[in-house]
Design an enzyme around this catalytic site. Sequence first.
Site, short mmCIF file in Angstrom:
data_model
loop_
_atom_site.label_atom_id
_atom_site.label_comp_id
_atom_site.label_asym_id
_atom_site.label_seq_id
_atom_site.Cartn_x
_atom_site.Cartn_y
_atom_site.Cartn_z
N ASN A 1 -4.77 7.94 3.09
CA ASN A 1 -4.16 8.25 1.95
C ASN A 1 -3.60 7.05 0.94
O ASN A 1 -3.26 6.06 1.50
CB ASN A 1 -2.63 8.80 2.40
CG ASN A 1 -1.77 9.44 1.42
OD1 ASN A 1 -1.85 9.02 0.48
ND2 ASN A 1 -1.13 10.66 1.66
N HIS B 1 -2.13 12.72 -3.29
CA HIS B 1 -0.88 13.51 -3.69
C HIS B 1 -0.53 13.57 -5.08
O HIS B 1 -0.09 12.57 -5.55
CB HIS B 1 0.27 13.25 -2.64
CG HIS B 1 1.18 14.16 -2.93
ND1 HIS B 1 2.35 14.33 -1.95
CD2 HIS B 1 1.57 15.29 -3.43
CE1 HIS B 1 3.11 15.14 -1.85
NE2 HIS B 1 2.60 16.24 -3.15
N GLU C 1 -3.36 16.60 -1.91
CA GLU C 1 -2.04 17.45 -1.46
C GLU C 1 -1.50 17.68 -2.70
O GLU C 1 -1.21 17.17 -3.73
CB GLU C 1 -1.24 16.18 -0.79
CG GLU C 1 -1.77 15.63 0.56
CD GLU C 1 -0.88 14.70 0.98
OE1 GLU C 1 0.12 14.32 0.52
OE2 GLU C 1 -1.34 14.31 2.07
N HIS D 1 1.50 12.12 8.84
CA HIS D 1 2.78 11.65 8.31
C HIS D 1 3.61 10.67 9.61
O HIS D 1 3.78 11.02 10.55
CB HIS D 1 3.64 12.74 8.18
CG HIS D 1 4.73 12.25 7.30
ND1 HIS D 1 4.75 12.58 5.84
CD2 HIS D 1 6.00 11.67 7.54
CE1 HIS D 1 5.71 12.01 5.11
NE2 HIS D 1 6.54 11.49 6.12
N ARG E 1 4.72 10.63 -9.67
CA ARG E 1 5.50 9.25 -9.55
C ARG E 1 4.59 8.14 -9.15
O ARG E 1 4.50 7.09 -9.00
CB ARG E 1 6.59 9.40 -8.60
CG ARG E 1 6.10 9.72 -7.11
CD ARG E 1 7.03 9.51 -6.05
NE ARG E 1 8.51 10.66 -6.19
CZ ARG E 1 8.92 11.04 -5.28
NH1 ARG E 1 8.82 10.52 -3.95
NH2 ARG E 1 9.94 11.94 -5.24
N GLU F 1 -2.42 21.26 8.77
CA GLU F 1 -2.01 19.81 9.01
C GLU F 1 -0.48 19.79 9.97
O GLU F 1 0.33 20.08 9.09
CB GLU F 1 -2.03 18.94 7.88
CG GLU F 1 -1.90 17.46 8.21
CD GLU F 1 -1.84 16.68 7.17
OE1 GLU F 1 -2.61 16.89 6.03
OE2 GLU F 1 -1.39 15.55 6.82
N THR G 1 7.01 13.28 1.52
CA THR G 1 7.11 14.84 1.99
C THR G 1 7.82 14.63 3.51
O THR G 1 7.39 14.48 4.25
CB THR G 1 5.51 15.06 2.23
OG1 THR G 1 4.80 14.64 0.85
CG2 THR G 1 5.58 16.63 2.37
N HIS H 1 0.14 4.99 -1.97
CA HIS H 1 0.76 3.87 -2.10
C HIS H 1 0.45 2.80 -2.98
O HIS H 1 1.03 2.02 -3.47
CB HIS H 1 1.24 3.23 -0.87
CG HIS H 1 2.00 4.44 0.10
ND1 HIS H 1 3.38 4.58 -0.16
CD2 HIS H 1 2.01 4.88 1.25
CE1 HIS H 1 3.95 5.69 0.59
NE2 HIS H 1 2.64 5.46 1.53
N ARG I 1 1.73 14.69 -7.44
CA ARG I 1 3.06 15.13 -7.42
C ARG I 1 3.42 15.88 -8.68
O ARG I 1 2.84 15.26 -9.69
CB ARG I 1 4.25 14.03 -6.89
CG ARG I 1 4.11 13.73 -5.51
CD ARG I 1 5.17 12.64 -5.29
NE ARG I 1 6.26 13.46 -4.91
CZ ARG I 1 7.08 13.99 -3.94
NH1 ARG I 1 6.34 13.33 -2.61
NH2 ARG I 1 7.92 14.35 -4.01
N1 PXP Z 1 -0.34 13.90 5.30
C1 PXP Z 1 0.75 14.50 4.40
C2 PXP Z 1 0.58 16.10 4.07
C3 PXP Z 1 1.55 13.71 3.58
O1 PXP Z 1 2.37 14.08 2.66
C4 PXP Z 1 1.52 12.29 3.86
C5 PXP Z 1 2.33 11.45 3.02
O2 PXP Z 1 2.00 11.68 1.77
C6 PXP Z 1 0.50 11.94 4.77
C7 PXP Z 1 -0.18 12.85 5.58
C8 PXP Z 1 0.68 10.43 5.24
O3 PXP Z 1 1.69 9.94 5.52
P1 PXP Z 1 2.11 8.41 5.86
O4 PXP Z 1 1.87 7.41 4.44
O5 PXP Z 1 3.21 8.41 6.40
O6 PXP Z 1 0.96 7.99 6.75
#
Ligand code: PXP
Length: 238
Positions: free
Chosen positions: A7, A43, A70, A191, A49, A151, A101, A10, A45
Amino acid sequence: MARLGVNIDHVATVREARKTNEPDPVWAATLAELGGADGITLHLREDRRHIQDRDVRIMIETVAVPTNLELATADEVLAIACDLRPTQATLVPERREEVTTEGGLDVVGQRERVTAAVKRLQDAGIVVSLFLDPDPQQIEAGIATGAEAIELHTGAYAHASAKGKALDELAQLHQSAELIRQAGIVLNAGHGLTYRNVRPVAAIAEMHELNIGHSIIARAIMVGLEQAVRDMKRLVSE
Ligand code: PXP
């Protein structure tokens, strides 16, 4: 072996902190791919952001591994997904004030809305996954929407402060994973997963994909900072 979806939100968060063009999440996605990522997760959003529409478009065009977008069940982002067509779309809940999330999608409370979103995405040729808490009621409702994958939200497991609590949360994940397997649909999870807590989740039977962001990007800063300073120092000294 479970696939690793990286992901890259960030990276965009850092860029948006300055509203500039670096670091570019598209470039980061390519590096993640070179590092062995089996997929790229991002994602879009509603509040934009971090990831911007341009990131989604270029990422889908340029990344060779599958893309997992996402998004919430809101009309505006659903239309973008149907137009740009990532490999997979993961429906997530969104609250503007949340840090990330926090919690899975409430399918029980909005069956029609989620089912309609699933169908709309599937009609556009996109595989659909639902981001759900390991709660049997939500899992059953999620299965009934016709989504191809679920998921599991691993946040409660990841954030459990005591070992016993983490084991309880892991047991919940196993129980929900069993329901998903029995339904014959794809099992994903994500997550809050880190280098310390990922193994028991990766070991859940028939785990297809783990989506991990924060911990990987946090580590990238640590393993890359020394080189970055060295490069700047060289320019300054020249
Ligand atoms: N899966 C989903 C559906 C998420 O919303 C997120 C966070 O954006 C992640 C996985 C990844 O989470 P993390 O950044 O805590 O590894």
